[in-house]
Each structure stands twice: as structure tokens, then as C-alpha cells.
Design a protein around this motif. Structure first.
Motif: not given
Length: 223
Positions: A90-110
């Protein structure tokens, strides 16, 4: 060497730095091969014919592309050293989720704040970027790093923020990050940049400012 490791990257790409940091954390020797992206080498085009982009990790003559994929490969290949991903599924899945969030959402928004024309448009673009930072701030509650006490997968994915945000602020003459509003992220940025595996590979700040000033001028004058 049969086990040789090479990284095709450039001096400033945060995606390439993820790989450098990960290999340093793992204690893996490697060779840097710096690419001129205006004139990509035949080797890079051979190793990454699909996207023709950096970074590319070459291990035992075999190429691996896409930085998050490379991080997982490194973690799986050198399991006996410091882990980057949690063992718990579960923790591994969450780490993958947040890393993808960084690339798909956070970085493009900045980045959209950086590329918008005019002060008011930049301020407007800042709103969703701040919302994304709030999501990330929540993930640090009770932790030094996203990976716990040590730099891990999500920390490496988000590493660009620790050294680029204030560069962007200088170039834009606009406040992007309020340490009082995001105290956990503020502490994380300092801890991240102070980690020995990270600190020794941070790009020169003056060169980054010059590079992004040139980028910004192009965006502002483009039709």
C-alpha cells in the motif's frame, strides 16, 4: 565493465538529477554522459528512439528511459542498499501515486506560472499551483522526508522544487512559495538540500538563473 552504468543527461535537468541522486544514495558508480539537446547524439537517439529525450540509464548495455521508471529499476536492481520505495504494497502504491502527481499536476502547474504572459496572468495561474502544494504539504505530516527518515522515491521526484522555486522567484520577481503557509515543505526543502547525496550534485544557482531568464524572455516575447 559488464556491469557499467551510464547516464545520458544534461547539467540542469531535474529528471536527470533524480537518477544521479538515486545512484549516489545507493552507492553505485556511474558515468555521466552530458547531452547537447540542440544536437542530440546518435547514442541517445539509439537508446531512446521513442521519445528521444533524457535521461536514459544504460546498465549492462541495456537502456532504461523515463526518470520514474529508472528510479524503480535502480531500486529493484540494487536491493541490498538503501531502499527508495517502501516494502509495504500500500505504501509503495501511495509513493507511486504522489510521484506521478508531482509530474502530472504539481510541476505543470508551477511551470504554467512561469510561462504565462503578464503579472496578472501569472498570479491567476498561481492559484491551482498553491492548491497542489497544499496536497503535498499534507503528505509530510509527522515525517522528515516523504520516505520517512531518509530520502526516498517521492523526495527524489519532488527534488526540483527544493532548489528551483527560489530561482523561479528571482526570474519572475514573484513570490511562489510562502514558508509560513507551508512550514513542512519549507523544512523538507532544507533537509533535502542538506542531504549529502543531494547537496554535492545541485547545479550552480547562477547558471540556473541565467538559463531560466533566457527561457522566460522567450515565453514573454513569443506570439
Amino acid at each position: 565493465m559488464a556491469d557499467e552504468v551510464k547516464i545520458y543527461r544534461n547539467w540542469s535537468s531535474p529528471y536527470g538529477l533524480r537518477i544521479v541522486w538515486a545512484l549516489d544514495i545507493k552507492g553505485i558508480e556511474y558515468e555521466n554522459i552530458f547531452e547537447d539537446l540542440s544536437q542530440k547524439s546518435p547514442q541517445l537517439l539509439q537508446y531512446n528512439p521513442v521519445h528521444k529525450k533524457i535521461p536514459v540509464l544504460v546498465h549492462k548495455g541495456k537502456p532504461i528511459c523515463e526518470s520514474l521508471v529508472i528510479l524503480e529499476y535502480i531500486d529493484e536492481t540494487w536491493k541490498e542498499t538503501t531502499p527508495l520505495l517502501p516494502k509495504d504494497p500500500y505504501e509503495k502504491a501511495m509513493a507511486r501515486f504522489w510521484a506521478k502527481f508531482v509530474d502530472d499536476k504539481l510541476l505543470p502547474s508551477i511551470w504554467s506560472v512561469f510561462t504565462e504572459k503578464g503579472y496578472e496572468a501569472k498570479k491567476e495561474a498561481l492559484v491551482p499551483a498553491m492548491q497542489n502544494l497544499e496536497f503535498i504539504e499534507e503528505q509530510l505530516k509527522g515525517k522528515k522526508f516523504f520516505g520517512g527518515e531518509n530520502v526516498g522515491y517521492v523526495d527524489l521526484a519532488l527534488g526540483w522544487m527544493a532548489y528551483l522555486l527560489d530561482v523561479f522567484e528571482d526570474v519572475l520577481n514573484l513570490k511562489l512559495f510562502d514558508a509560513d503557509k507551508f512550514p513542512l515543505l519549507s523544512g523538507w526543502m532544507k533537509n533535502f538540500c542538506d542531504a549529502s547525496a543531494i547537496k554535492q550534485h545541485l547545479p550552480p544557482r547562477d547558471k540556473l538563473v541565467t538559463k531560466f531568464q533566457q527561457f522566460h524572455e522567450k515565453f514573454q516575447t513569443a506570439n
